[in-house]
Design a protein around this motif. Structure first.
Motif, PDB file in Angstrom:
ATOM      1  N   GLU A 148     -35.513  66.917 107.251  1.00 17.94           N
ATOM      2  CA  GLU A 148     -35.702  67.431 105.743  1.00 17.94           C
ATOM      3  C   GLU A 148     -35.068  68.747 105.544  1.00 17.94           C
ATOM      4  OE1 GLU A 148     -39.549  67.833 102.750  1.00 17.94           O
ATOM      5  OE2 GLU A 148     -39.258  69.352 104.380  1.00 17.94           O
ATOM      6  N   VAL A 149     -35.403  69.939 106.295  1.00 23.75           N
ATOM      7  CA  VAL A 149     -34.813  71.132 106.102  1.00 23.75           C
ATOM      8  C   VAL A 149     -33.319  70.880 106.320  1.00 23.75           C
ATOM      9  CG1 VAL A 149     -34.444  73.456 107.151  1.00 23.75           C
ATOM     10  CG2 VAL A 149     -36.980  72.181 107.159  1.00 23.75           C
ATOM     11  N   VAL A 150     -32.636  70.411 107.087  1.00 21.94           N
ATOM     12  CA  VAL A 150     -31.173  70.127 107.191  1.00 21.94           C
ATOM     13  C   VAL A 150     -30.664  69.509 105.794  1.00 21.94           C
ATOM     14  CG1 VAL A 150     -29.260  69.239 108.425  1.00 21.94           C
ATOM     15  CG2 VAL A 150     -31.262  70.153 109.836  1.00 21.94           C
ATOM     16  N   GLY A 151     -31.052  68.289 105.508  1.00 22.08           N
ATOM     17  CA  GLY A 151     -30.593  67.842 104.453  1.00 22.08           C
ATOM     18  C   GLY A 151     -30.781  68.753 103.229  1.00 22.08           C
ATOM     19  N   VAL A 152     -31.804  69.338 103.056  1.00 23.52           N
ATOM     20  CA  VAL A 152     -31.999  70.253 101.698  1.00 23.52           C
ATOM     21  C   VAL A 152     -31.242  71.520 101.892  1.00 23.52           C
ATOM     22  CG1 VAL A 152     -33.686  71.371 100.412  1.00 23.52           C
ATOM     23  CG2 VAL A 152     -34.387  69.274 100.996  1.00 23.52           C
ATOM     24  N   ALA A 153     -31.278  71.944 102.973  1.00 23.06           N
ATOM     25  CA  ALA A 153     -30.208  73.019 102.960  1.00 23.06           C
ATOM     26  C   ALA A 153     -28.756  73.131 103.070  1.00 23.06           C
ATOM     27  CB  ALA A 153     -30.534  73.778 104.522  1.00 23.06           C
ATOM     28  N   ILE A 154     -28.332  71.754 103.516  1.00 21.88           N
ATOM     29  CA  ILE A 154     -26.950  71.484 103.406  1.00 21.88           C
ATOM     30  C   ILE A 154     -26.514  71.062 101.821  1.00 21.88           C
ATOM     31  CG2 ILE A 154     -25.119  69.687 103.774  1.00 21.88           C
ATOM     32  CD1 ILE A 154     -26.172  69.538 106.626  1.00 21.88           C
ATOM     33  N   GLY A 155     -27.610  70.628 101.100  1.00 21.57           N
ATOM     34  CA  GLY A 155     -27.201  70.393  99.731  1.00 21.57           C
ATOM     35  C   GLY A 155     -27.249  71.528  99.004  1.00 21.57           C
ATOM     36  N   CYS A 156     -28.369  72.417  99.164  1.00 18.32           N
ATOM     37  CA  CYS A 156     -28.534  73.824  98.444  1.00 18.32           C
ATOM     38  C   CYS A 156     -27.264  74.331  98.724  1.00 18.32           C
ATOM     39  CB  CYS A 156     -29.683  74.383  98.707  1.00 18.32           C
ATOM     40  SG  CYS A 156     -31.257  73.677  97.988  1.00 18.32           S
ATOM     41  N   TRP A 157     -26.727  74.542  99.973  1.00 20.51           N
ATOM     42  CA  TRP A 157     -25.706  75.379 100.316  1.00 20.51           C
ATOM     43  C   TRP A 157     -24.371  74.918  99.594  1.00 20.51           C
ATOM     44  CZ3 TRP A 157     -25.315  80.177 102.379  1.00 20.51           C
ATOM     45  CH2 TRP A 157     -24.099  80.450 102.844  1.00 20.51           C
TER      46      TRP A 157
ATOM     47  N   PHE B 219     -21.908  66.175 107.627  1.00 17.35           N
ATOM     48  CA  PHE B 219     -22.374  66.413 106.448  1.00 17.35           C
ATOM     49  C   PHE B 219     -22.551  64.871 105.731  1.00 17.35           C
ATOM     50  CE2 PHE B 219     -20.997  70.957 105.643  1.00 17.35           C
ATOM     51  CZ  PHE B 219     -22.022  71.432 106.529  1.00 17.35           C
ATOM     52  N   PHE B 220     -21.482  64.237 105.871  1.00 16.13           N
ATOM     53  CA  PHE B 220     -21.724  62.700 105.240  1.00 16.13           C
ATOM     54  C   PHE B 220     -22.655  61.998 105.856  1.00 16.13           C
ATOM     55  CE2 PHE B 220     -20.554  58.122 105.376  1.00 16.13           C
ATOM     56  CZ  PHE B 220     -20.304  57.957 104.021  1.00 16.13           C
ATOM     57  N   GLY B 221     -23.137  62.203 107.392  1.00 12.74           N
ATOM     58  CA  GLY B 221     -24.035  61.513 107.653  1.00 12.74           C
ATOM     59  C   GLY B 221     -25.557  61.995 107.238  1.00 12.74           C
ATOM     60  N   ALA B 222     -25.752  63.413 107.157  1.00  6.46           N
ATOM     61  CA  ALA B 222     -26.857  63.949 106.689  1.00  6.46           C
ATOM     62  C   ALA B 222     -27.130  63.599 105.439  1.00  6.46           C
ATOM     63  CB  ALA B 222     -26.490  65.833 106.849  1.00  6.46           C
ATOM     64  N   TYR B 223     -26.128  63.455 104.324  1.00  3.65           N
ATOM     65  CA  TYR B 223     -26.590  63.199 102.979  1.00  3.65           C
ATOM     66  C   TYR B 223     -26.545  61.625 103.170  1.00  3.65           C
ATOM     67  CZ  TYR B 223     -24.610  67.181 100.926  1.00  3.65           C
ATOM     68  OH  TYR B 223     -24.304  68.705 100.694  1.00  3.65           O
TER      69      TYR B 223
END
Length: 393
Positions: free
Chosen positions: A182-191, A37-41
């Motif tokens: 994009e989808v993974v980053g936004v989905a993790i943030g929204c979740w 998650f840290f890497g995705a952010y």
């Protein structure tokens, strides 16, 4: 334990485990999850700055990119405010469970059931909405690929993502890599926002329920039935009722103050960045409607704007509800019929009337969260939007 409360804890445990925020047992796989998650952010954050190095854009393009950068910063602040305060999150769970055990097999459990059931329904509704919205947003982002299959043209349609990110590789050739990022980053943030917001909703609802119980105990301290009992029993019962009320009220108040103190440093910048995001989204929606850049652009702008408004409205509404319930405790001491109570009990009520105050949720010592505060935020966002629009013209 409260049935609705047990369901809420089970649901929050699932949400937090998926988000990597569960404060209890942390096996190695969950630590890997936190690193992912840290890497995705970080990837999502820095890759939104790189397009400034490779392309030139006008004022509208800059504001669009700046909007998504602000939203990403909000995601990061929200996530790590819980990640680095895992002990505080653990105390929240333990605080609620202790209150439920304290009032076990009493009428107060009905109050907990009533308040926590609302939180449970809200959490499930937001999860259901997230599960529906994520594939729909992905399909919208893949619309050019889908249209090329359904309605082919002589030339392939250009693939353009909503969030402008740059990996320094060919966007057309590696479109699905950009899409997944994009989808993974936004989905993790929204979740993460969904998980933390629903949990804070449960905490606020629980605090409101405890204040309601305190008000109920205060109002039932002096009753006609109790006045018919012997003086000694009457004073003992009233004294015990008042002591329990003060204990619950003080415990809830100190808990909420410590909670605010721990999260203030994280959530106050979130409010300021949220105002800027609202202003930019308003400007983008205004331009999309006036110039009619396309239905998709208007739809995405409206969706993000609605999400920001909903998030800010819910936070301020919960804070207003909490303040109103704290005021209700003071009102219960005033409306109680203390004139017929024994003199020691009257003195205790008078002391409580002077000492009990309403508790307002204040971020950073400056911003008071309430319905009035929500209108202030919206007014500020509209003012910034007016300034941006004037500069653009």
């Amino acid at each position: 334990m409260v049935v609705a409360g047990a369901r809420c804890l089970k649901l929050h445990r699932t949400l937090f485990i998926i988000a990597g925020l569960w404060p209890y047992q942390k096996p190695f796989i969950w630590q890997i999850q936190a690193v992912f998650f840290f890497g995705a952010y970080c990837s999502m954050f820095f890759c939104q700055f790189t397009p400034f190095l490779t392309t030139t854009c006008n004022m509208e393009c800059i504001l669009k990119r700046f909007t998504y950068i602000c939203i990403t910063v909000v995601f990061i602040l929200n996530y790590y405010s819980f990640y680095f305060n895992s002990e505080i999150v653990k105390q929240m769970f333990e605080h609620m469970q202790f209150d439920w055990k304290l009032f076990e097999n009493s009428d107060a459990m009905k109050i907990f059931e009533e308040y926590l059931f609302d939180s449970y329904i809200l959490a499930y509704s937001l999860c259901f909405f997230f599960v529906l919205a994520t594939p729909c947003a992905t399909i919208i982002e893949c619309r050019s690929v889908i249209l090329d299959v359904i309605i082919p043209m002589n030339e392939s349609r250009s693939n353009k993502l909503e969030v402008d990110i740059e990996f320094f590789i060919n966007k057309e050739q590696y479109f699905f890599l950009y899409l997944v990022s994009e989808v993974v980053g936004v989905a993790i943030g929204c979740w993460s926002v969904l998980s933390t917001l629903t949990f804070l909703t449960t905490v606020v609802k629980h605090s409101c329920a405890t204040y309601k119980i305190v008000s109920y105990l205060m109002q039932n301290t002096v009753t006609v039935y109790m006045l018919q009992r012997p003086v000694v029993q009457r004073i003992q019962y009233m004294h015990r009722n008042i002591c329990l009320s003060i204990y619950i009220h003080r415990r809830t108040l100190e808990f909420c103050k410590s909670l605010l103190l721990s999260f203030n440093i994280w959530h106050f910048p979130t409010v300021l960045i949220g105002i800027l995001s609202l202003s930019c989204l308003l400007f983008r929606l205004y331009n999309a409607v006036m110039q009619f850049n396309g239905f998709i652009d208007i739809l995405m702008s409206s969706g993000f704007l609605f999400g920001c408004f909903l998030y800010i409205l819910m936070a301020n509404f919960l804070a207003q509800s909490y303040t109103d319930h704290s005021v209700g405790v003071l009102q219960s001491t005033i409306t109680c019929i203390i004139a017929v109570a024994p003199l020691p009990i009257q003195k205790l009520f008078l002391i409580m009337q002077k000492c009990i105050r309403s508790h307002k949720v204040i971020l950073g010592g400056l911003f008071v969260m309430s319905i009035e505060g929500f209108s202030t935020l919206v007014t500020s966002a509209i003012s910034y939007f007016t300034v941006i629009n004037a500069m653009h013209l």
